[in-house]
Design a protein around this motif. Structure first.
Motif, mmCIF file in Angstrom:
data_model
loop_
_atom_site.group_PDB
_atom_site.id
_atom_site.type_symbol
_atom_site.label_atom_id
_atom_site.label_comp_id
_atom_site.label_asym_id
_atom_site.label_seq_id
_atom_site.Cartn_x
_atom_site.Cartn_y
_atom_site.Cartn_z
ATOM 1 N N GLN A 134 -5.352 -33.082 -71.237
ATOM 2 C CA GLN A 134 -6.164 -31.631 -71.316
ATOM 3 C C GLN A 134 -7.838 -32.068 -71.935
ATOM 4 O OE1 GLN A 134 -4.067 -28.421 -73.195
ATOM 5 N NE2 GLN A 134 -2.463 -29.801 -73.365
ATOM 6 N N SER A 135 -8.044 -32.886 -72.487
ATOM 7 C CA SER A 135 -9.462 -33.074 -73.084
ATOM 8 C C SER A 135 -9.908 -33.737 -71.603
ATOM 9 C CB SER A 135 -9.281 -34.122 -73.867
ATOM 10 O OG SER A 135 -10.738 -34.599 -74.297
ATOM 11 N N MET A 137 -9.387 -33.126 -68.665
ATOM 12 C CA MET A 137 -9.853 -31.893 -67.860
ATOM 13 C C MET A 137 -10.972 -31.067 -68.060
ATOM 14 S SD MET A 137 -5.486 -30.958 -67.063
ATOM 15 C CE MET A 137 -5.903 -29.551 -66.072
ATOM 16 N N ASP A 138 -10.795 -30.871 -69.398
ATOM 17 C CA ASP A 138 -11.890 -30.179 -69.911
ATOM 18 C C ASP A 138 -13.396 -30.812 -69.650
ATOM 19 O OD1 ASP A 138 -10.250 -28.211 -71.007
ATOM 20 O OD2 ASP A 138 -10.016 -29.035 -72.918
ATOM 21 N N ASN A 139 -13.270 -32.099 -69.592
ATOM 22 C CA ASN A 139 -14.651 -32.721 -69.365
ATOM 23 C C ASN A 139 -14.896 -32.379 -67.800
ATOM 24 O OD1 ASN A 139 -14.850 -33.439 -71.819
ATOM 25 N ND2 ASN A 139 -13.916 -35.609 -71.593
ATOM 26 N N GLY A 141 -14.345 -29.933 -66.285
ATOM 27 C CA GLY A 141 -14.627 -28.371 -65.856
ATOM 28 C C GLY A 141 -13.327 -27.598 -65.799
ATOM 29 N N TRP A 142 -12.240 -28.182 -65.695
ATOM 30 C CA TRP A 142 -10.793 -27.546 -65.576
ATOM 31 C C TRP A 142 -10.247 -27.205 -66.995
ATOM 32 C CZ3 TRP A 142 -8.970 -32.594 -62.145
ATOM 33 C CH2 TRP A 142 -9.868 -32.269 -60.974
ATOM 34 N N GLU A 143 -9.903 -25.833 -67.146
ATOM 35 C CA GLU A 143 -9.223 -25.487 -68.234
ATOM 36 C C GLU A 143 -7.733 -25.067 -68.070
ATOM 37 O OE1 GLU A 143 -10.196 -22.318 -71.931
ATOM 38 O OE2 GLU A 143 -11.500 -22.548 -70.073
ATOM 39 N N MET A 144 -6.973 -25.777 -68.842
ATOM 40 C CA MET A 144 -5.548 -25.441 -68.757
ATOM 41 C C MET A 144 -5.105 -23.869 -69.525
ATOM 42 S SD MET A 144 -2.515 -26.349 -68.233
ATOM 43 C CE MET A 144 -2.438 -28.031 -67.730
ATOM 44 N N GLY A 149 -0.773 -24.865 -72.437
ATOM 45 C CA GLY A 149 -1.440 -25.975 -73.185
ATOM 46 C C GLY A 149 -0.546 -26.780 -74.281
#
Length: 507
Positions: A134-135, A137-139, A141-144, A149
């Motif tokens: 998830q980290s 993905m956040d980097n 630009g994709w947010e779970m 989560g």
């Protein structure tokens, strides 16, 4: 009654059970496969996270010595495991060893303990893997979505779909065969070791010698507390372990021990090894030596890159590179950690299914779970059952507080195996031992002492939870396992035959 509770299963009978067609696992692993499995499960969250925590709170740059101390404690246990695994090459690890040396009830207790240890370990690692993904993905630009989560620290209802999905995928791989699992593990371990070596080699160029001053910070006493969360040693003796100083190193060792958990899982694959008498000791001791060396080198580098007082607790390796102006390495380390945790999860799941399978084959759990797949020759039924249960556990449950149970379960297994080596040397000196633990009983006794010392440094609450799980195990054994034990039924049959023969002689 006491004689039935402590009846032992002969080593010869354990080996004969592995030859039953419906309950026989396929032999496909080599010494290299076992070493890769060991490295794959040992190098995980511990090296990427715990280094900063214990350096900042307990040992300073001397965290390298804490890794050495924990490694020595594991090495003492590894020598005992190596003798057992080469002498009794049967699935089940400490459970099987205990059955041959201590008796049925102690074997059940350790088997019940291992089921908990490996289940929680798998779930905890799966949740950690989900957090890394998830980290990343956040980097990108994709947010779970919050409901799908990680559950750690969440207040609202949710299901960690990534953690659950990982466990289910790995379950499928384990069902398809050990050789496929070994190949995937080899690939992932190569990536993981590359990341660790990158940290060591690249980080060596950014070391500042001033960061090692002082190497062992001045001792600071921890104030005694009344909380149940306090280490057991504090409640027993009225004082708490120290931060920093020489005692701080040993306190740190009880924490970083988590980073070594897993080498004992190698022993669960003894039955699936082509030449277990030769290869089991090599796999167990080789993987532990490799990982201890890497741990020590990483801790020396990271505390040299950044002063221990400024190290990050959450991501010390990645943040140390950021502090030196090299953020690219931070992303690379996070990627390596995420990839590497997959093998940790898979091998812990592998270990649990083999223990469950062995207990089922002995009748202490339903025999339904001891039949292997007709094509893949894997214990598919317990693998699927446990995979689904752990997937649900990982998806719904925040497990940070329960993670310490993994530590206490492993240490308890170490104590039992060490004692078992001494007993089996006395009771069965005739057994062929291709590997012999040196200096028996000195090494096993030292292993017991080292494990007990680390155990009493764990929170008292962990001991309470562990006691509850053990109490539940006693209930299950006396309600089901004792009456369904194959060993017990064999003894009853033998007694009946003897009595029948005596009546015939009398007549």
């Amino acid at each position: 009654m006491s004689s039935t509770l402590f009846r032992t299963k002969r080593v010869e009978q354990s080996i004969l059970d592995t030859e039953e067609p419906e309950h026989a696992l396929k032999k496909s692993l080599s010494a290299l496969d076992l070493t890769v499995f060991g490295v794959g499960v040992i190098i995980g969250t511990g090296i990427f996270v715990l280094t900063g925590t214990v350096a900042k709170n307990n040992a300073g740059p001397a965290v390298a010595l804490a890794f050495v101390a924990a490694g020595v404690a594991c090495a003492l246990a590894a020598l005992c495991y190596a003798e057992f695994a080469s002498t009794v090459p049967v699935a089940g690890s400490a459970y099987t060893f205990s059955y041959a040396s201590l008796g049925e009830l102690p074997a059940w207790i350790i088997g019940w303990d291992l089921v908990l240890e490996f289940a929680l370990g798998t779930a905890v690692v799966a949740v950690g893997w989900s957090g890394y993904i998830q980290s990343l993905m956040d980097n990108a630009g994709w947010e779970m979505p919050a409901a799908l989560g990680s559950r750690e620290g969440a207040d609202a209802f949710g299901f960690d779909i990534l953690a659950a999905a990982l466990v289910l995928v790995l379950t499928g791989i384990l069902v398809l065969g050990m050789k496929l699992s070994a190949r995937i593990t080899s690939l992932v371990v190569a990536i993981k070791v590359t990341v660790v070596l990158t940290v060591i080699i690249a980080g060596a160029f950014f070391i500042d010698g001033d960061n090692y001053d002082p190497f062992i910070p001045k001792q600071q006493a921890v104030e005694a507390g009344e909380s149940l969360q306090a280490p057991l040693i504090q409640l027993m003796f009225g004082w708490a372990p120290s931060n920093f100083g020489v005692m701080g190193i040993f306190t740190a060792a009880s924490v970083v021990f988590f980073a070594f958990i897993g080498f004992d899982v190698v022993a669960t694959a003894a039955e699936e090894t082509k030449n277990p008498q030769r290869d089991m000791p090599r796999g167990i001791l080789g993987s532990l030596l490799i990982c201890t060396t890497l741990y020590v080198l990483v801790s020396i580098v990271v505390t040299g890159m950044q002063h221990y007082s400024r190290l990050s607790v959450d991501a010390p390796l990645a943040d140390a590179f950021k502090a030196t102006g090299h953020p690219w390495y931070a992303g690379f380390i996070s990627f390596g950690a995420a990839v590497g945790l997959t093998t940790v999860c898979m091998i812990l799941l592998l270990g649990q299914t083999r223990v469950f399978f062995a207990m089922s084959r002995d009748g202490l759990l339903p025999r339904f779970f001891s039949q292997v797949h007709p094509r893949f020759k894997t214990p598919h039924r317990p693998t699927i059952l446990l995979g689904v249960v752990i997937a649900v556990l990982a998806g719904f449950t925040p497990l940070t507080e329960l993670a310490a149970l993994v530590n206490i379960g492993t240490l308890f297994a170490f104590v039992v195996v060490a004692i078992g080596v001494i007993i089996l040397r006395k009771s069965r000196p005739d057994l062929h031992r291709s590997f012999r633990t040196p200096w028996v009983p000195v090494i096993p006794i030292l292993s017991v002492c080292a494990s007990l010392w680390l155990m009493i440094n764990l929170p008292a609450e962990t001991w309470v939870r562990f006691a509850i799980w053990m109490a539940a195990g006693f209930v299950v054994y006396f309600l089901y396992g004792r009456s369904h034990s194959r060993l017990g039924r064999h003894e009853e049959t033998s007694v009946a035959e003897v009595e029948k023969g005596e009546r015939g002689d009398t007549a």
